[in-house]
Enzyme design. Structure first.
Site, PDB file in Angstrom:
ATOM      1  N   GLN A 159      -1.537  10.437  -0.752  1.00  0.00           N
ATOM      2  CA  GLN A 159      -1.041   9.453   0.222  1.00  0.00           C
ATOM      3  C   GLN A 159       0.204   8.698  -0.235  1.00  0.00           C
ATOM      4  O   GLN A 159       1.050   8.339   0.572  1.00  0.00           O
ATOM      5  CB  GLN A 159      -2.181   8.469   0.514  1.00  0.00           C
ATOM      6  CG  GLN A 159      -1.852   7.403   1.527  1.00  0.00           C
ATOM      7  CD  GLN A 159      -3.048   6.489   1.765  1.00  0.00           C
ATOM      8  OE1 GLN A 159      -3.995   6.863   2.442  1.00  0.00           O
ATOM      9  NE2 GLN A 159      -3.015   5.301   1.196  1.00  0.00           N
ATOM     10  N   GLU A 202       4.890   3.055   5.281  1.00  0.00           N
ATOM     11  CA  GLU A 202       5.184   1.992   4.315  1.00  0.00           C
ATOM     12  C   GLU A 202       6.639   2.028   3.857  1.00  0.00           C
ATOM     13  O   GLU A 202       6.994   1.454   2.837  1.00  0.00           O
ATOM     14  CB  GLU A 202       4.237   2.087   3.113  1.00  0.00           C
ATOM     15  CG  GLU A 202       2.779   1.918   3.537  1.00  0.00           C
ATOM     16  CD  GLU A 202       1.853   1.557   2.396  1.00  0.00           C
ATOM     17  OE1 GLU A 202       2.317   1.443   1.254  1.00  0.00           O
ATOM     18  OE2 GLU A 202       0.652   1.376   2.669  1.00  0.00           O
ATOM     19  N   ASP A 239      -1.605   7.200  -5.381  1.00  0.00           N
ATOM     20  CA  ASP A 239      -2.819   6.863  -4.633  1.00  0.00           C
ATOM     21  C   ASP A 239      -3.228   8.126  -3.902  1.00  0.00           C
ATOM     22  O   ASP A 239      -2.569   8.545  -2.951  1.00  0.00           O
ATOM     23  CB  ASP A 239      -2.546   5.725  -3.639  1.00  0.00           C
ATOM     24  CG  ASP A 239      -3.799   5.358  -2.844  1.00  0.00           C
ATOM     25  OD1 ASP A 239      -4.872   5.938  -3.124  1.00  0.00           O
ATOM     26  OD2 ASP A 239      -3.697   4.500  -1.947  1.00  0.00           O
ATOM     27  N   GLU A 283      -4.951   5.892  -8.309  1.00  0.00           N
ATOM     28  CA  GLU A 283      -5.798   5.155  -7.371  1.00  0.00           C
ATOM     29  C   GLU A 283      -6.624   6.120  -6.519  1.00  0.00           C
ATOM     30  O   GLU A 283      -6.132   7.161  -6.101  1.00  0.00           O
ATOM     31  CB  GLU A 283      -4.897   4.297  -6.472  1.00  0.00           C
ATOM     32  CG  GLU A 283      -5.616   3.518  -5.395  1.00  0.00           C
ATOM     33  CD  GLU A 283      -4.639   2.671  -4.557  1.00  0.00           C
ATOM     34  OE1 GLU A 283      -3.522   2.384  -5.038  1.00  0.00           O
ATOM     35  OE2 GLU A 283      -5.001   2.314  -3.423  1.00  0.00           O
ATOM     36  N   ASP A 309      -9.770   1.512  -4.821  1.00  0.00           N
ATOM     37  CA  ASP A 309      -9.412   0.870  -3.548  1.00  0.00           C
ATOM     38  C   ASP A 309     -10.566   1.082  -2.565  1.00  0.00           C
ATOM     39  O   ASP A 309     -11.438   0.218  -2.418  1.00  0.00           O
ATOM     40  CB  ASP A 309      -8.098   1.481  -3.036  1.00  0.00           C
ATOM     41  CG  ASP A 309      -7.740   1.058  -1.617  1.00  0.00           C
ATOM     42  OD1 ASP A 309      -8.342   0.113  -1.096  1.00  0.00           O
ATOM     43  OD2 ASP A 309      -6.850   1.691  -1.010  1.00  0.00           O
ATOM     44  N   LYS A 334      -7.496  -6.261  -1.346  1.00  0.00           N
ATOM     45  CA  LYS A 334      -6.894  -6.399  -0.014  1.00  0.00           C
ATOM     46  C   LYS A 334      -7.751  -7.401   0.747  1.00  0.00           C
ATOM     47  O   LYS A 334      -8.905  -7.094   1.092  1.00  0.00           O
ATOM     48  CB  LYS A 334      -6.941  -5.063   0.731  1.00  0.00           C
ATOM     49  CG  LYS A 334      -6.082  -3.945   0.146  1.00  0.00           C
ATOM     50  CD  LYS A 334      -6.486  -2.614   0.815  1.00  0.00           C
ATOM     51  CE  LYS A 334      -5.473  -1.511   0.585  1.00  0.00           C
ATOM     52  NZ  LYS A 334      -6.033  -0.186   1.000  1.00  0.00           N
ATOM     53  N   ARG A 363      -1.356  -3.673   3.479  1.00  0.00           N
ATOM     54  CA  ARG A 363      -1.935  -2.536   4.191  1.00  0.00           C
ATOM     55  C   ARG A 363      -0.804  -1.680   4.751  1.00  0.00           C
ATOM     56  O   ARG A 363       0.349  -2.102   4.799  1.00  0.00           O
ATOM     57  CB  ARG A 363      -2.822  -3.003   5.355  1.00  0.00           C
ATOM     58  CG  ARG A 363      -4.022  -3.854   4.974  1.00  0.00           C
ATOM     59  CD  ARG A 363      -4.914  -3.263   3.921  1.00  0.00           C
ATOM     60  NE  ARG A 363      -5.475  -1.956   4.212  1.00  0.00           N
ATOM     61  CZ  ARG A 363      -6.772  -1.707   4.394  1.00  0.00           C
ATOM     62  NH1 ARG A 363      -7.636  -2.705   4.369  1.00  0.00           N
ATOM     63  NH2 ARG A 363      -7.213  -0.476   4.591  1.00  0.00           N
ATOM     64  N   SER A 364      -1.163  -0.484   5.231  1.00  0.00           N
ATOM     65  CA  SER A 364      -0.117   0.360   5.825  1.00  0.00           C
ATOM     66  C   SER A 364       0.362  -0.209   7.164  1.00  0.00           C
ATOM     67  O   SER A 364       1.497  -0.011   7.556  1.00  0.00           O
ATOM     68  CB  SER A 364      -0.610   1.792   5.977  1.00  0.00           C
ATOM     69  OG  SER A 364      -1.837   1.822   6.669  1.00  0.00           O
ATOM     70  N   LYS A 385       1.301  -4.333  -4.746  1.00  0.00           N
ATOM     71  CA  LYS A 385       1.693  -3.080  -4.085  1.00  0.00           C
ATOM     72  C   LYS A 385       1.885  -3.396  -2.611  1.00  0.00           C
ATOM     73  O   LYS A 385       0.925  -3.793  -1.944  1.00  0.00           O
ATOM     74  CB  LYS A 385       0.562  -2.069  -4.298  1.00  0.00           C
ATOM     75  CG  LYS A 385       0.676  -0.776  -3.549  1.00  0.00           C
ATOM     76  CD  LYS A 385      -0.556   0.099  -3.807  1.00  0.00           C
ATOM     77  CE  LYS A 385      -0.711   1.110  -2.699  1.00  0.00           C
ATOM     78  NZ  LYS A 385      -1.965   1.852  -2.733  1.00  0.00           N
TER      79      LYS A 385
HETATM   80  P1  PGA Z   1      -4.205   1.650   4.143  1.00  0.00           P
HETATM   81  O1  PGA Z   1      -3.513   2.270   2.869  1.00  0.00           O
HETATM   82  O2  PGA Z   1      -3.692   0.279   4.348  1.00  0.00           O
HETATM   83  O3  PGA Z   1      -3.851   2.614   5.242  1.00  0.00           O
HETATM   84  O4  PGA Z   1      -5.696   1.672   3.862  1.00  0.00           O
HETATM   85  C1  PGA Z   1      -3.212   1.544   1.727  1.00  0.00           C
HETATM   86  C2  PGA Z   1      -3.904   2.137   0.526  1.00  0.00           C
HETATM   87  O5  PGA Z   1      -4.695   3.094   0.656  1.00  0.00           O
HETATM   88  O6  PGA Z   1      -3.715   1.642  -0.581  1.00  0.00           O
HETATM   89 ZN    ZN Z   2      -5.334   3.133  -1.522  1.00  0.00          ZN
END
Ligand code: PGA
Ligand code: ZN
Length: 426
Positions: A159, A202, A239, A283, A309, A334, A363-364, A385
């Site tokens: 990702q 992102e 990640d 991650e 995560d 988060k 977050r994304s 991050k």
């Molecule tokens: P997400 O991705 O906000 O889409 O969950 C961020 C991450 O996985 O660190």
């Molecule tokens: Zn993640």
């Protein structure tokens, strides 16, 4: 004391509705916050409330907004904004579920954060000071360069490929290096015939590369093109968001590599990546419920930050289990994974006591808010991050940190640097 609350439906960086809210205190001070949202959300996260009707393809947050304006407001009305714990507990009690699914974690978090901001304003303090656990600490940034998975139409399986400017001596230098690495990587990608002006969720680059390793090769070349040394100047974080790769037979499917790997084989593969590339942080290397696989990976991938995560979802019980079973050595934090600031802070404190590194994360689906930067500095998380060096919902956070360095003076504010990466294994 909390006098009034006003919530409305706003849009996040993906154009998806989200909850925004203003909390006003009896002394006239206000705080305003907009809630972010994930795309590769973990199964154990607190639950957002979405309308599921004809508006915004069912993703409207009208019900969550109504809950903020009515029941949640009644629950916190008259409480002191300086007592975050009391405000968050009152909302938890009103909701009554462990994952906040009744009233919506997006509704609860909006009040939780707006309250913290209102309290800081009322006391005449910047947020990082009103949240201070000690002296302010500027975090080491982890900066997204190449995106795949759920953030880039699954162009590649992993990702997130991130630059970690471990050799930079100050935060502003780290950001400049990261921007240079992004430009260098774009140049390299372009020389291979790929378009580079389209950006992922992102702000990262993305391409349908022939394999996951080729993305690592690309990033190493990007660091070199930037005039920096892979490893000593700039390390790599990835990640994997491995839950997203799990097939029904329990194996991990690397579509780009045309391979299906069992947990053991997958760890072997990651071990190989760590040997060949300057990877400093890994991650979500395995699925969110594969505790045995995680324990094995933590043991085998020595010297690398093993960051949870989706595994921990900012949940104190899950982190405690990780500590007890020697699973991972760092936690991604988060606030919207758990729904209140109090719970997120408890996770940071537990991690710090246990010698786990903490990475505060956006977050994304993000917003133009910058409070995340202040929590990183005040809570001394050491790492942060928030995505790439472009797109305003990302730069809002970097820019806040750059401002704090300028305002306090680089020589007066401590910068976490590379030492923040998993202190327990250094
Ligand atoms: P997400 O991705 O906000 O889409 O969950 C961020 C991450 O996985 O660190
Ligand atoms: Zn993640």
């Amino acid at each position: 004391k909390i006098k009034s609350v006003l919530a409305w439906e706003a849009l996040d960086s993906r154009g998806t509705p989200t909850v925004a809210c203003q909390v006003t205190l009896s002394d006239g001070s206000c705080g305003e916050a907009t809630v972010p949202a994930g795309a590769s959300t973990g199964r154990h996260e607190a639950k957002e409330l979405r309308d599921g009707d004809h508006r915004y393809e069912g993703r409207g947050v009208g019900k969550a907004v109504a809950n903020v304006n009515t029941v949640l407001f009644e629950a916190v009305r008259g409480l002191s904004a300086d007592d975050q714990h009391a405000v968050d507990s009152a909302m938890r009690a009103e909701d009554g579920t462990s994952d906040l699914s009744k009233l919506g974690a997006n509704a609860v978090l909006a009040i939780s954060i707006a309250t913290a901001l209102a309290s800081a304003n009322s006391r005449g303090l910047p947020l990082y000071q009103s949240e201070a656990l000690g002296e302010p600490l500027l975090p080491l940034p982890m900066v997204n360069i190449i995106s795949g998975g759920a953030h880039a139409g699954r162009s590649i399986d992993v990702q997130d490929f991130l630059a970690v400017p471990v050799g930079a001596r100050r935060f502003s230098e780290a950001i400049e290096w990261a921007a240079r690495v992004r430009a260098g990587t774009a140049e390299e990608l372009s020389s291979q015939g790929w378009p580079t002006s389209l950006v992922a969720d992102e702000g990262g680059l993305s391409a349908t590369l022939p394999s996951n390793r080729s993305a690592l090769d690309l990033l190493v070349k990007g660091i070199e093109r930037a005039g920096l040394r892979p490893g000593s100047d700039v390390g790599i974080a990835i990640d994997i968001a491995a839950t997203q790769l799990l097939a029904t037979d329990g194996r991990y499917h690397l579509a780009a590599d045309e391979r299906h790997l069992g947990p053991e084989e997958f760890i072997d593969e990651l071990h190989d990546w760590c040997r060949h590339y300057p990877i400093v942080s890994l991650e979500d290397a395995l699925g969110e419920d594969d505790w045995d696989g995680w324990a094995e990976a933590t043991k085998r991938l020595q010297g690398v930050q093993i960051l949870g995560d989706d595994l921990f979802t900012t949940h104190i019980k899950r982190l405690q289990r990780g500590i007890d079973e020697s699973v991972a050595n760092a936690v991604l934090v988060k606030p919207n994974q758990i729904g209140t600031l109090t719970d997120a802070l408890d996770v940071v404190k537990l991690a710090q006591r246990a010698g786990y590194a903490t990475v505060l994360s956006a977050r994304s689906g993000e917003t133009e808010d910058n409070w995340l930067a202040d929590f990183a500095v005040g809570w001394r998380t050491g790492q942060i991050k928030v995505g790439s060096t472009m797109r305003s919902e990302r730069t809002a956070k970097w820019n806040r940190l750059l401002r704090l360095e300028a305002e306090l003076g680089a020589d007066n504010i401590e910068y976490a640097g590379a030492a923040a990466i998993t202190p327990s294994i250094q």
